[in-house]
Structures are given as structure tokens and as C-alpha cells.
Design a protein around this motif. Structure first.
Motif, mmCIF file in Angstrom:
data_model
loop_
_atom_site.group_PDB
_atom_site.id
_atom_site.type_symbol
_atom_site.label_atom_id
_atom_site.label_comp_id
_atom_site.label_asym_id
_atom_site.label_seq_id
_atom_site.Cartn_x
_atom_site.Cartn_y
_atom_site.Cartn_z
ATOM 1 N N ALA A 169 13.985 71.139 106.870
ATOM 2 C CA ALA A 169 14.959 70.203 106.411
ATOM 3 C C ALA A 169 15.677 69.581 107.712
ATOM 4 O O ALA A 169 15.467 69.901 108.774
ATOM 5 C CB ALA A 169 16.018 71.001 105.732
ATOM 6 N N PHE B 56 18.471 66.561 104.123
ATOM 7 C CA PHE B 56 17.410 66.101 103.330
ATOM 8 C C PHE B 56 16.421 67.372 103.589
ATOM 9 O O PHE B 56 16.077 67.687 104.793
ATOM 10 C CB PHE B 56 16.710 64.934 103.896
ATOM 11 C CG PHE B 56 17.489 63.715 103.383
ATOM 12 C CD1 PHE B 56 17.656 63.340 102.218
ATOM 13 C CD2 PHE B 56 18.185 62.904 104.554
ATOM 14 C CE1 PHE B 56 18.330 62.180 101.892
ATOM 15 C CE2 PHE B 56 19.020 61.888 104.077
ATOM 16 C CZ PHE B 56 18.938 61.333 102.713
ATOM 17 N N CYS B 57 15.885 67.760 102.612
ATOM 18 C CA CYS B 57 15.019 69.089 102.658
ATOM 19 C C CYS B 57 13.787 68.859 102.040
ATOM 20 O O CYS B 57 13.552 68.062 100.716
ATOM 21 C CB CYS B 57 15.632 70.244 101.657
ATOM 22 S SG CYS B 57 17.345 70.469 102.215
ATOM 23 N N GLU B 58 12.633 69.467 102.364
ATOM 24 C CA GLU B 58 11.362 69.275 101.825
ATOM 25 C C GLU B 58 11.337 69.939 100.287
ATOM 26 O O GLU B 58 11.883 71.049 100.229
ATOM 27 C CB GLU B 58 10.386 69.863 102.474
ATOM 28 C CG GLU B 58 8.975 69.574 102.235
ATOM 29 C CD GLU B 58 8.372 68.190 102.396
ATOM 30 O OE1 GLU B 58 7.746 67.616 101.689
ATOM 31 O OE2 GLU B 58 8.566 67.747 103.782
ATOM 32 N N TRP C 97 13.142 62.758 93.960
ATOM 33 C CA TRP C 97 14.052 63.332 94.572
ATOM 34 C C TRP C 97 15.013 64.078 93.712
ATOM 35 O O TRP C 97 14.914 63.910 92.443
ATOM 36 C CB TRP C 97 14.992 62.469 95.618
ATOM 37 C CG TRP C 97 16.038 61.692 94.907
ATOM 38 C CD1 TRP C 97 15.456 60.305 94.213
ATOM 39 C CD2 TRP C 97 17.345 61.716 94.450
ATOM 40 N NE1 TRP C 97 16.702 59.748 93.731
ATOM 41 C CE2 TRP C 97 17.533 60.595 93.748
ATOM 42 C CE3 TRP C 97 18.376 62.687 94.876
ATOM 43 C CZ2 TRP C 97 18.977 60.416 93.222
ATOM 44 C CZ3 TRP C 97 19.573 62.494 94.169
ATOM 45 C CH2 TRP C 97 19.948 61.444 93.349
ATOM 46 N N LEU D 276 9.531 64.582 103.247
ATOM 47 C CA LEU D 276 10.414 64.499 104.534
ATOM 48 C C LEU D 276 10.123 63.630 105.546
ATOM 49 O O LEU D 276 10.892 63.232 106.267
ATOM 50 C CB LEU D 276 10.859 66.078 104.714
ATOM 51 C CG LEU D 276 11.961 66.452 105.816
ATOM 52 C CD1 LEU D 276 13.303 65.970 105.260
ATOM 53 C CD2 LEU D 276 11.957 67.915 106.174
#
Length: 262
Positions: free
Chosen positions: A103, A116-118, A3, A77
Motif C-alpha cells: 500500500a 491505495f492498497c493492492e 477498485w 498498485l
């Protein structure tokens, strides 16, 4: 799970004033005008003027959302979404244009807004980068467990200098979800009302959360800020080994940290 911190977003009531503060005084460069309400600096900072709107749904009132958040890039994700679903935690898909990648929005146990984002291809290197984002939490262990369990982050050990300032590094009061050996990553802290007084600061970085920008010359940033009449707390090397830190409020009253490796 791998991450990284994709970026931080802050409220800006006056885009021109905030753009000058971050672009010229902090030295983050020329902003990109994303739309009439949003400025962007590099890959790490978004400034957004909130819309004056109010809505009601299911008995709850909702005001502007999304202007202040932390965006975290993850390698999987769908796995994060599955973890949130199994834990019964709420999440919403982000609009495609918000992050340029898939996201989802959620809230951590301390009610900090998180996207939270790819993970997407990296950006060109800049003279500055986002070193960490500090999030407040009344229950540090509960909030830390959320990021470990939902996104597979790893908790590290806080690296303090020998001449540490007057604050606690007890994991019940301060935790770091680490991206390296320099305390970079996500900081979770229990707000400490006496922090500024004990350390002789004009600012209390333990309250309200803040982004921290690592720059080549924090002294030059301090000089520009003070020449513009902005109050600066120069903490020196007091919290993180090998890192000089200064604190300042931006034109919207957001706490900002600027640091430099020394």
C-alpha cells in the motif's frame, strides 16, 4: 481499473467508549484488538487512538498521521504509483503490517489522507458493510479528477429520490465515484454550512467527511442510540433513492452515517 473501498479509519480517544458505540449501539459486532491503540471491526472500520507526538522536518511540523483516512483497494498498485509519480504528487510506502498488503499513502487535492492498497482476497460476508465514504473538498471537480486520473475510477450520476432534501446535486458541489447504481463508492462534497438548518437536522453531514455503514435495520440502530441518550438525525429517504439515512456523532466527535435499503 477495478477498485473498492477497503475501509475507513477514524480517531478514537477512548477505545472502550468507541468500541461500545460501534460494536453494540451500531451493531457492528465484536471488535478485534489489533494493538494497544487500535480496534478493528470487520474489513471496513479501524478505530485508532493517536499518539501524542510532534516532529519537525524540512521546516515543517508533523503531528499524528494516519488515524483518519480512507483505504482504497486497487487491482494495479504500481500503475497508481506511476500515475502519482508522473503527476509529481507525493506518496509514501505503507508499513507492511498496516494493511496486510502492499500500500502507499498520498493526499488528494483537498488534503484528504488516502491509502491505495493492492487488492487482496475478500472477507467473509457480514451483516453490515461500508456503503460509502464521504470526503470534503472545496473544489469538487479537482478532487474528482484526482481519483479518476490516478486510480482509474469512474464518476457516476447521483441518484436522488423524487422528494429530495434541500441540497445541490450539481457535479460542481457533489460527485460520486461509483461502485454501483445505489450511490455506493466515494462521495466528494463541497462543505455547505447551511445544510443542517435547511433540512432540519441536528447534524451537518456535508462538513468534515464521514463513513456510511449499511445495516439491515436502521430503525433498530436509532432506537439503541436514543435509548443511550445519543442525538440522532433521522433524514429518512432524502438524498439517495431507496436509502434511509440517519446521522450521529461517535464518542470522538466523528460524523457517522447509518443507512438501510428500503
Amino acid at each position: 481499473m477495478t477498485w473498492s473501498i477497503l475501509g475507513a479509519s477514524l480517531v478514537a480517544h477512548d477505545l472502550a467508549a468507541s468500541g461500545h458505540f460501534f460494536g453494540t449501539l451500531l451493531g457492528l459486532g465484536t471488535p478485534r484488538q489489533r494493538d494497544a491503540r487500535t480496534l478493528g471491526f470487520g474489513p471496513g472500520l479501524r478505530l485508532q487512538r493517536p499518539e501524542p507526538r510532534l516532529s519537525r522536518a524540512a521546516g515543517a511540523l508533523f503531528g499524528p498521521a494516519g488515524a483518519r483516512h480512507v483505504a482504497i483497494a486497487v487491482e494495479d498498485l504500481p500503475a497508481v504509483a506511476g500515475n502519482l509519480g508522473r503527476a509529481g504528487l507525493p506518496c509514501l510506502a505503507a508499513e507492511p503490517a498496516e494493511f496486510g498488503t502492499d500500500a502507499l499513502w498520498t493526499l488528494d487535492p483537498a488534503q484528504n489522507l488516502v491509502a491505495f492498497c493492492e487488492r487482496r482476497p475478500g472477507h467473509a460476508a457480514a451483516a453490515w458493510h461500508l456503503h460509502h465514504v464521504n470526503l470534503p473538498a472545496a473544489d469538487v471537480r479537482e478532487a474528482t479528477a484526482f481519483y479518476v486520473e490516478m486510480a482509474g475510477m469512474t464518476e457516476g450520476r447521483w441518484r436522488a429520490p423524487a422528494a429530495r432534501g434541500d441540497f445541490s446535486i450539481d457535479p460542481a458541489e457533489l460527485a460520486v465515484l461509483t461502485l454501483g447504481t445505489d450511490n455506493s463508492g466515494l462521495h466528494i462534497i463541497r462543505p455547505d454550512p447551511g445544510f443542517a438548518l435547511r433540512n432540519g437536522f441536528a447534524h451537518n453531514p456535508s462538513i468534515g467527511g464521514h463513513p456510511a455503514f449499511c445495516v439491515p435495520d436502521a430503525g433498530a440502530v436509532k432506537a439503541r442510540l436514543e435509548a443511550a441518550g445519543v442525538t440522532v438525525s433521522d433524514a429518512g429517504v432524502y438524498a439517495m433513492a431507496g436509502m434511509r439515512q440517519i446521522y450521529v456523532l461517535d464518542p470522538a466527535g466523528n460524523m457517522i452515517e447509518v443507512n438501510q435499503r428500503v
